[in-house]
Design a protein around this motif. Structure first.
Motif, PDB file in Angstrom:
ATOM      1  N   LEU A 189      20.310  16.215  48.156  1.00  0.00           N
ATOM      2  CA  LEU A 189      21.455  16.504  47.400  1.00  0.00           C
ATOM      3  C   LEU A 189      21.575  15.275  46.332  1.00  0.00           C
ATOM      4  O   LEU A 189      21.822  15.482  45.069  1.00  0.00           O
ATOM      5  CB  LEU A 189      22.697  16.830  48.138  1.00  0.00           C
ATOM      6  N   GLN A 190      21.311  14.197  46.876  1.00  0.00           N
ATOM      7  CA  GLN A 190      21.282  13.007  45.927  1.00  0.00           C
ATOM      8  C   GLN A 190      20.333  12.875  44.653  1.00  0.00           C
ATOM      9  O   GLN A 190      20.585  12.513  43.571  1.00  0.00           O
ATOM     10  CB  GLN A 190      21.266  11.392  46.839  1.00  0.00           C
ATOM     11  N   ASN A 191      19.186  13.420  45.222  1.00  0.00           N
ATOM     12  CA  ASN A 191      18.037  13.551  44.160  1.00  0.00           C
ATOM     13  C   ASN A 191      18.413  14.583  43.367  1.00  0.00           C
ATOM     14  O   ASN A 191      18.025  14.559  42.047  1.00  0.00           O
ATOM     15  CB  ASN A 191      16.921  13.844  44.855  1.00  0.00           C
ATOM     16  N   ASP A 192      18.793  15.616  43.498  1.00  0.00           N
ATOM     17  CA  ASP A 192      19.355  16.778  42.828  1.00  0.00           C
ATOM     18  C   ASP A 192      20.545  16.476  41.768  1.00  0.00           C
ATOM     19  O   ASP A 192      20.451  16.520  40.635  1.00  0.00           O
ATOM     20  CB  ASP A 192      19.683  18.053  43.729  1.00  0.00           C
ATOM     21  N   ILE A 193      21.408  15.838  42.253  1.00  0.00           N
ATOM     22  CA  ILE A 193      22.634  15.223  41.407  1.00  0.00           C
ATOM     23  C   ILE A 193      21.914  14.091  40.426  1.00  0.00           C
ATOM     24  O   ILE A 193      22.356  14.055  39.125  1.00  0.00           O
ATOM     25  CB  ILE A 193      23.670  14.490  42.308  1.00  0.00           C
ATOM     26  N   SER A 194      21.071  13.520  40.797  1.00  0.00           N
ATOM     27  CA  SER A 194      20.284  12.215  40.018  1.00  0.00           C
ATOM     28  C   SER A 194      19.883  13.182  38.602  1.00  0.00           C
ATOM     29  O   SER A 194      19.702  12.683  37.469  1.00  0.00           O
ATOM     30  CB  SER A 194      19.547  11.431  40.619  1.00  0.00           C
ATOM     31  N   GLU A 195      18.977  14.288  39.213  1.00  0.00           N
ATOM     32  CA  GLU A 195      18.370  15.160  38.169  1.00  0.00           C
ATOM     33  C   GLU A 195      19.141  15.765  37.139  1.00  0.00           C
ATOM     34  O   GLU A 195      18.842  15.953  36.039  1.00  0.00           O
ATOM     35  CB  GLU A 195      17.372  16.120  39.001  1.00  0.00           C
ATOM     36  N   LEU A 196      20.133  16.384  37.775  1.00  0.00           N
ATOM     37  CA  LEU A 196      21.253  17.184  36.820  1.00  0.00           C
ATOM     38  C   LEU A 196      21.803  16.095  35.906  1.00  0.00           C
ATOM     39  O   LEU A 196      22.359  16.313  34.568  1.00  0.00           O
ATOM     40  CB  LEU A 196      22.340  17.650  37.742  1.00  0.00           C
ATOM     41  N   THR A 197      22.182  14.786  36.640  1.00  0.00           N
ATOM     42  CA  THR A 197      22.843  13.773  35.627  1.00  0.00           C
ATOM     43  C   THR A 197      21.749  13.365  34.526  1.00  0.00           C
ATOM     44  O   THR A 197      22.205  13.055  33.377  1.00  0.00           O
ATOM     45  CB  THR A 197      23.127  12.598  36.343  1.00  0.00           C
ATOM     46  N   ASN A 198      20.629  13.083  34.720  1.00  0.00           N
ATOM     47  CA  ASN A 198      19.536  12.447  33.817  1.00  0.00           C
ATOM     48  C   ASN A 198      19.038  13.352  32.932  1.00  0.00           C
ATOM     49  O   ASN A 198      18.471  13.215  31.675  1.00  0.00           O
ATOM     50  CB  ASN A 198      18.748  11.523  34.449  1.00  0.00           C
ATOM     51  N   ASN A 199      18.830  14.817  33.403  1.00  0.00           N
ATOM     52  CA  ASN A 199      17.974  15.711  32.884  1.00  0.00           C
ATOM     53  C   ASN A 199      18.757  16.963  32.671  1.00  0.00           C
ATOM     54  O   ASN A 199      18.931  17.802  33.716  1.00  0.00           O
ATOM     55  CB  ASN A 199      16.819  16.101  33.286  1.00  0.00           C
ATOM     56  N   PRO A 200      19.462  17.363  31.461  1.00  0.00           N
ATOM     57  CA  PRO A 200      20.185  18.701  31.589  1.00  0.00           C
ATOM     58  C   PRO A 200      19.425  19.969  31.852  1.00  0.00           C
ATOM     59  O   PRO A 200      20.120  20.748  31.910  1.00  0.00           O
ATOM     60  CB  PRO A 200      20.684  18.363  30.046  1.00  0.00           C
ATOM     61  N   ASN A 201      18.170  19.865  31.525  1.00  0.00           N
ATOM     62  CA  ASN A 201      17.276  21.018  31.838  1.00  0.00           C
ATOM     63  C   ASN A 201      16.548  21.210  33.097  1.00  0.00           C
ATOM     64  O   ASN A 201      15.649  21.615  33.395  1.00  0.00           O
ATOM     65  CB  ASN A 201      16.316  20.946  30.664  1.00  0.00           C
ATOM     66  N   ALA A 202      17.145  20.527  33.980  1.00  0.00           N
ATOM     67  CA  ALA A 202      16.410  20.228  35.447  1.00  0.00           C
ATOM     68  C   ALA A 202      16.312  21.586  35.935  1.00  0.00           C
ATOM     69  O   ALA A 202      17.355  22.314  36.055  1.00  0.00           O
ATOM     70  CB  ALA A 202      16.918  19.238  36.104  1.00  0.00           C
ATOM     71  N   ASP A 203      15.330  21.802  36.775  1.00  0.00           N
ATOM     72  CA  ASP A 203      15.335  23.125  37.513  1.00  0.00           C
ATOM     73  C   ASP A 203      15.391  22.829  39.000  1.00  0.00           C
ATOM     74  O   ASP A 203      14.118  21.935  39.477  1.00  0.00           O
ATOM     75  CB  ASP A 203      13.848  23.809  37.053  1.00  0.00           C
ATOM     76  N   LEU A 204      16.153  23.310  39.757  1.00  0.00           N
ATOM     77  CA  LEU A 204      16.177  23.042  41.025  1.00  0.00           C
ATOM     78  C   LEU A 204      15.724  23.845  42.109  1.00  0.00           C
ATOM     79  O   LEU A 204      16.071  23.833  43.293  1.00  0.00           O
ATOM     80  CB  LEU A 204      17.693  22.630  41.302  1.00  0.00           C
ATOM     81  N   ASP A 205      15.080  24.984  41.453  1.00  0.00           N
ATOM     82  CA  ASP A 205      14.554  25.981  42.656  1.00  0.00           C
ATOM     83  C   ASP A 205      13.444  25.293  43.404  1.00  0.00           C
ATOM     84  O   ASP A 205      13.378  25.974  44.942  1.00  0.00           O
ATOM     85  CB  ASP A 205      13.399  27.094  41.817  1.00  0.00           C
ATOM     86  N   GLY A 206      12.832  24.282  43.113  1.00  0.00           N
ATOM     87  CA  GLY A 206      11.791  23.747  44.101  1.00  0.00           C
ATOM     88  C   GLY A 206      12.718  22.949  45.440  1.00  0.00           C
ATOM     89  O   GLY A 206      12.053  23.237  46.702  1.00  0.00           O
TER      90      GLY A 206
END
Length: 332
Positions: A245-262
């Protein structure tokens, strides 16, 4: 379903069944008394026959065991439970802390996903009813095809989210069911060992059955440790989820187009691993404490745990496969 209440019921069941130990004390005292008579007589006769001085200290063993049988619930079970209880409380507090962190990060991730989609006009209508109505109202009569496409995309998005939530809830329920299964078997074993404990102590007075005492203590402590080991196992899985979850939050914060399906797929995989791994808890508990002469018992428990794990894996795979098949049909 609140699984915590079911675990509390199992604790209450153990406490309610403990008075039955006293019912076995009378029979156990008779067995131990007869065994003590032969135990003391044999050793005194042996010393006299060899013209050796009588060693009194070994002769006290049957009387100490008899004292333990008389006050078995308070002296034996009370002492073991008092020593082991801090371990259970410590692992429970660790699990509670990780669970709270996981819930906090999950809420933060959901909030960031919502904000990410709301900031993009091409996806805002998928998650917000007001934005969807506004965009539909802005379309003209000649843009009926675009409006129909928006309805279809919104419906597909809701179906996708519903399937993801269903998978997550199903796996979490199976995970909690595996935990409840281990706790139920543990409580059953502890009750049986506690009720028949005086008989085991009484038999240990007899020559040839001395190892019964150490084997009973080993089995009781091993079974008691199932719950702390299960809490540690759950704590590790919760920590893995927190890191994800921390990694997902970091991705969403730094990359607005992050894909979290994986990441969602990885979460499902870890939950399946956790369900199967729960049935290895008896084996891990057997690694913590060992006593002489208990090898057959350990092998039996390990074999049972492996068979249960294989069964859980096949059932879990079948359930996930069926659900995936139905989900695929819905998406088509």
């Amino acid at each position: 379903m609140d699984f915590s209440n079911l675990h509390t019921i199992l604790r209450s069941l153990y406490d309610e069944m403990m008075p039955l130990c006293s019912d076995m004390a009378g029979v156990a005292q008779a067995i131990a008394g007869l065994g003590a008579l032969f135990y003391v007589a044999y050793r005194i006769w042996q010393s006299l026959a060899r013209a050796e001085p009588i060693d009194v200290f070994p002769l006290l063993r049957p009387f100490v065991i008899g004292f333990c049988i008389m006050f078995f619930p308070s002296v034996v079970l009370g002492t073991i439970n008092a020593v082991m209880s801090p371990i259970v409380q410590g692992t429970a507090s660790m699990l509670e802390g990780q669970t709270l962190d996981m819930q906090k990060y999950r809420e933060e991730k959901d909030r960031l996903e919502y904000e990410q989609m709301m900031n993009d006009p091409s996806t805002a209508y998928l998650v917000d009813d007001a934005e969807f109505d506004r965009q539909i109202d802005e379309l003209g009569v000649t843009e009926i095809g675009t409006a129909a496409g928006m309805y279809i995309e919104r419906g597909m998005y809701k179906v996708k989210k519903a399937i993801q939530n269903f998978f997550r809830e199903l796996l979490e329920m199976l995970f909690q069911a595996a935990s409840l299964t281990i706790d139920t078997i543990r409580t059953f074993f502890l009750i049986v060992l506690a009720i028949l404990g005086p008989i085991a102590f009484a038999l240990s007075v007899w020559d040839g059955f001395q190892s019964t005492l150490t084997m009973w203590i080993q089995r009781y402590i091993q079974t008691y440790l199932w719950l702390p080991v299960a809490d540690l196992f759950s704590t590790i899985l919760a920590k893995i989820q927190v890191l994800m979850l921390q990694n997902d939050i970091s991705e969403l914060t730094n990359n607005p187009n992050a894909d979290l399906d994986g990441t969602n797929t990885a979460y499902v995989i870890f939950m399946i691993i956790g369900i199967i791994g729960y049935f290895t808890i008896p084996t891990v508990a057997g690694w913590i404490i060992q006593a002489g002469g208990a090898g057959n018992y350990n092998r039996a428990v390990n074999n049972t745990a492996m068979q249960a794990g294989s069964m859980a894996g096949s059932v879990g795979g079948a359930v996930v496969g069926n659900v995936a098949g139905r989900a695929g049909k819905l998406l088509k």
